[in-house]
Structure formats: structure tokens, C-alpha cells
Design an enzyme around this catalytic site. Sequence first.
Site, PDB file in Angstrom:
ATOM      1  N   ASP A  39      -0.837   6.176  -5.648  1.00 38.02           N
ATOM      2  CA  ASP A  39      -1.917   7.136  -5.903  1.00 38.02           C
ATOM      3  C   ASP A  39      -1.429   8.186  -6.892  1.00 38.02           C
ATOM      4  O   ASP A  39      -0.315   8.692  -6.752  1.00 38.02           O
ATOM      5  CB  ASP A  39      -2.306   7.821  -4.590  1.00 38.02           C
ATOM      6  CG  ASP A  39      -2.721   6.814  -3.540  1.00 38.02           C
ATOM      7  OD1 ASP A  39      -3.792   6.215  -3.701  1.00 38.02           O
ATOM      8  OD2 ASP A  39      -1.953   6.612  -2.572  1.00 38.02           O
TER       9      ASP A  39
ATOM     10  N   HIS B 283       0.834  -1.198   0.000  1.00 32.21           N
ATOM     11  CA  HIS B 283       0.000   0.000   0.000  1.00 32.21           C
ATOM     12  C   HIS B 283       0.871   1.252   0.000  1.00 32.21           C
ATOM     13  O   HIS B 283       1.662   1.446   0.924  1.00 32.21           O
ATOM     14  CB  HIS B 283      -0.894  -0.032   1.248  1.00 32.21           C
ATOM     15  CG  HIS B 283      -1.883   1.074   1.321  1.00 32.21           C
ATOM     16  ND1 HIS B 283      -2.015   1.854   2.441  1.00 32.21           N
ATOM     17  CD2 HIS B 283      -2.789   1.533   0.417  1.00 32.21           C
ATOM     18  CE1 HIS B 283      -2.981   2.739   2.234  1.00 32.21           C
ATOM     19  NE2 HIS B 283      -3.454   2.565   1.011  1.00 32.21           N
ATOM     20  N   ARG B 284       0.727   2.052  -1.041  1.00 30.42           N
ATOM     21  CA  ARG B 284       1.576   3.247  -1.235  1.00 30.42           C
ATOM     22  C   ARG B 284       3.053   2.834  -1.174  1.00 30.42           C
ATOM     23  O   ARG B 284       3.881   3.545  -0.618  1.00 30.42           O
ATOM     24  CB  ARG B 284       1.248   4.335  -0.214  1.00 30.42           C
ATOM     25  CG  ARG B 284      -0.246   4.654  -0.130  1.00 30.42           C
ATOM     26  CD  ARG B 284      -0.575   5.766   0.843  1.00 30.42           C
ATOM     27  NE  ARG B 284      -1.989   5.732   1.216  1.00 30.42           N
ATOM     28  CZ  ARG B 284      -2.552   6.457   2.155  1.00 30.42           C
ATOM     29  NH1 ARG B 284      -1.828   7.329   2.832  1.00 30.42           N
ATOM     30  NH2 ARG B 284      -3.842   6.336   2.442  1.00 30.42           N
TER      31      ARG B 284
ATOM     32  N   LYS C 288      -6.543   9.428  -8.409  1.00 32.00           N
ATOM     33  CA  LYS C 288      -7.050  10.314  -7.356  1.00 32.00           C
ATOM     34  C   LYS C 288      -7.663  11.567  -7.948  1.00 32.00           C
ATOM     35  O   LYS C 288      -8.749  11.970  -7.584  1.00 32.00           O
ATOM     36  CB  LYS C 288      -5.906  10.715  -6.403  1.00 32.00           C
ATOM     37  CG  LYS C 288      -5.511   9.631  -5.423  1.00 32.00           C
ATOM     38  CD  LYS C 288      -6.597   9.380  -4.388  1.00 32.00           C
ATOM     39  CE  LYS C 288      -6.125   8.452  -3.279  1.00 32.00           C
ATOM     40  NZ  LYS C 288      -7.256   7.856  -2.543  1.00 32.00           N
TER      41      LYS C 288
ATOM     42  N   GLU D 294       0.737  -0.692  -4.897  1.00 31.37           N
ATOM     43  CA  GLU D 294      -0.321   0.297  -5.087  1.00 31.37           C
ATOM     44  C   GLU D 294       0.237   1.693  -4.864  1.00 31.37           C
ATOM     45  O   GLU D 294       0.985   1.914  -3.907  1.00 31.37           O
ATOM     46  CB  GLU D 294      -1.456   0.029  -4.085  1.00 31.37           C
ATOM     47  CG  GLU D 294      -2.699   0.863  -4.312  1.00 31.37           C
ATOM     48  CD  GLU D 294      -2.816   2.105  -3.433  1.00 31.37           C
ATOM     49  OE1 GLU D 294      -3.802   2.834  -3.586  1.00 31.37           O
ATOM     50  OE2 GLU D 294      -1.908   2.357  -2.600  1.00 31.37           O
TER      51      GLU D 294
ATOM     52  N   GLU E  92      -4.012   3.952  -8.533  1.00 33.38           N
ATOM     53  CA  GLU E  92      -5.274   4.543  -8.088  1.00 33.38           C
ATOM     54  C   GLU E  92      -5.382   5.967  -8.618  1.00 33.38           C
ATOM     55  O   GLU E  92      -4.533   6.819  -8.334  1.00 33.38           O
ATOM     56  CB  GLU E  92      -5.393   4.538  -6.553  1.00 33.38           C
ATOM     57  CG  GLU E  92      -6.766   5.096  -6.175  1.00 33.38           C
ATOM     58  CD  GLU E  92      -7.020   5.240  -4.681  1.00 33.38           C
ATOM     59  OE1 GLU E  92      -6.317   4.605  -3.869  1.00 33.38           O
ATOM     60  OE2 GLU E  92      -7.941   6.019  -4.350  1.00 33.38           O
TER      61      GLU E  92
ATOM     62  N   HIS F  44      -0.691  10.945  -2.370  1.00 36.95           N
ATOM     63  CA  HIS F  44      -2.038  10.560  -1.947  1.00 36.95           C
ATOM     64  C   HIS F  44      -2.994  11.733  -1.794  1.00 36.95           C
ATOM     65  O   HIS F  44      -4.075  11.755  -2.376  1.00 36.95           O
ATOM     66  CB  HIS F  44      -1.956   9.786  -0.624  1.00 36.95           C
ATOM     67  CG  HIS F  44      -3.286   9.308  -0.138  1.00 36.95           C
ATOM     68  ND1 HIS F  44      -4.134  10.088   0.625  1.00 36.95           N
ATOM     69  CD2 HIS F  44      -3.941   8.131  -0.330  1.00 36.95           C
ATOM     70  CE1 HIS F  44      -5.226   9.411   0.883  1.00 36.95           C
ATOM     71  NE2 HIS F  44      -5.140   8.227   0.319  1.00 36.95           N
TER      72      HIS F  44
ATOM     73  N   ASP G  62       0.245  -1.989   4.424  1.00 45.95           N
ATOM     74  CA  ASP G  62       1.443  -1.155   4.608  1.00 45.95           C
ATOM     75  C   ASP G  62       2.671  -2.024   4.884  1.00 45.95           C
ATOM     76  O   ASP G  62       3.801  -1.538   4.819  1.00 45.95           O
ATOM     77  CB  ASP G  62       1.238  -0.203   5.800  1.00 45.95           C
ATOM     78  CG  ASP G  62       0.101   0.786   5.577  1.00 45.95           C
ATOM     79  OD1 ASP G  62      -0.268   1.029   4.412  1.00 45.95           O
ATOM     80  OD2 ASP G  62      -0.414   1.322   6.586  1.00 45.95           O
TER      81      ASP G  62
HETATM   82  O1  G3P Z   1      -6.431   1.209  -3.052  1.00 42.75           O
HETATM   83  C1  G3P Z   1      -6.696   0.937  -1.726  1.00 42.75           C
HETATM   84  C2  G3P Z   1      -6.524   2.151  -0.861  1.00 42.75           C
HETATM   85  O2  G3P Z   1      -5.309   2.747  -1.178  1.00 42.75           O
HETATM   86  C3  G3P Z   1      -7.636   3.158  -1.012  1.00 42.75           C
HETATM   87  O3  G3P Z   1      -7.628   4.153  -0.038  1.00 42.75           O
HETATM   88  O4  G3P Z   1      -7.122   6.350   0.931  1.00 42.75           O
HETATM   89  O5  G3P Z   1      -5.394   4.591   0.994  1.00 42.75           O
HETATM   90  O6  G3P Z   1      -5.960   5.693  -1.152  1.00 42.75           O
HETATM   91  P1  G3P Z   1      -6.476   5.226   0.187  1.00 42.75           P
HETATM   92 CA    CA Z   2      -4.613   4.481  -2.575  1.00 40.55          CA
END
Ligand code: G3P
Ligand code: CA
Length: 231
Positions: free
Chosen positions: A41, A12-13, A107, A39, A105, A53, A223
Amino acid sequence: MTPLPKFLSIGHRGARGHEPENTLRSVRRALELSAHGIEIDVWFVDGELVVIHDAKLERTTNGHGYVSRKTFAQLRALDAGKGERIPTLREVFETVDRRAFINIELKGRRTAGPVRALIAEFVEQCGWRYEDFVVSSFHRAELRAISDPRIPIALLLARPSRLYALSARRVRASAVNPALLFVTRRFVEDAHRRGLRVFVYTVNSPADISRMRKLGVDGVFTDFPERALAP
Ligand code: G3P
Ligand code: CA
């Protein structure tokens, strides 16, 4: 890329639990930790796809104000943590170099077109496959604007909705990405019955990761990518 297991660990990120989120350092760390997917953003600002993000700069950089109101040069001058710059999406692709799939993702608005073009470039010129990417978003209009059936789509779901499957079909999603809070066995089974894969965000505790495995979800955004690898 090596064949993927049934349950996927998606950094995540990058590997946000270890490094400043959405930086190349974080992406590299997720790869070192053997994440199956990464992943990040993305916003389209001043003609560039940038990886960050929030709509505003304060939380993750030493800058101030809205990302969308800056020039690319201004964004690149900032410190995104541990001396890292805000990366471009192209830099993330080059860093990952087909060692994991990339979940992009969307945004900001108007990101779909430039993202579609960049994916096509890497497929046509750099040996990537369309399946090495997935584009996700909470913004359905952006997902519809991807408008290339070769690019896998995932619909992000922030809260339960009886109409989630209809929304998924409308954006041509092959997966839904629900928030951890509302994932139930019933939801997972319903999604699978409809041919949708399920990737849950953001799942960090070993207990929750194990629970998601038992519910039969297809993978988690975490994470700490090392925690969601095969036990
Ligand atoms: O893609 C899953 C998650 O990243 C979505 O929420 O706020 O972390 O971008 P957020
Ligand atoms: Ca995300």
C-alpha cells in the site's frame, strides 16, 4: 520471472501473517514463501512514496497522527514492527528485484504520477517490464491519473455493484479485485466474459482458498502466500 500458473498467490502487504505488514522484512518473507506477486500500500508524503496501509500511524508503528502530516524524516524514524522502518516504494522494487510481480495499491491522493514515474524508471533503466507491475486502487480518479496504457490496472471492489464492469472500463482495468465476501461463481463468470481477470482479497483460510480455486478466480491476496500455491 518464471512463467506464472493459472491461479496466483499474491502476498498481502508482503506476508502479513508472518511479519509486520508492508515492511521489507514482510516482502522478503513473501518472496521466500514463493509468492507470485507482492501487494503493498502506497502514499505520497513529503515528496516520497512510502509503504504503509493506514492513514494514521498508530496501528502499525510506534508513531502517532496522520501519515500525510509527517515529514519523510519523521516517518523514517519510526518502528514499523520488529525494528523495521517504513519502506519506500523504491526499496520494495529493489528488494523484489523481478522475482515476483508487484501490486501497488494507491492509498493516498496524488500518488499516481510519482508511481507512474517510478515504474517507468525501473522499466527503462533496470530491465523490468510493465507486466511486472499492476496498479490497483479503490480511488478511481487515482487509477485514471495513471494514464499510461502500458501499466496494468486493477479496480478494487469493496461491495457488489451492478455497474462494476462500467467502472472497470472507465479506469481501463484489466482486472477487478473484489472482497471475498461477495465473490460468487456468477460474478467470476461475468467478469471473465467481459475480459476481466479476478483477484480476490483477503483470502486466508485453506477452505476459502480452495473455494476460490473452484470458482475459477485468477488468484488471491493472502496473508499466508504459501497456502495459495499449487496443492
Ligand atoms: O489489494 C487487496 C487489499 O489489500 C485491499 O484492501 O484494506 O487490505 O488494502 P486493504
Ligand atoms: Ca492493500
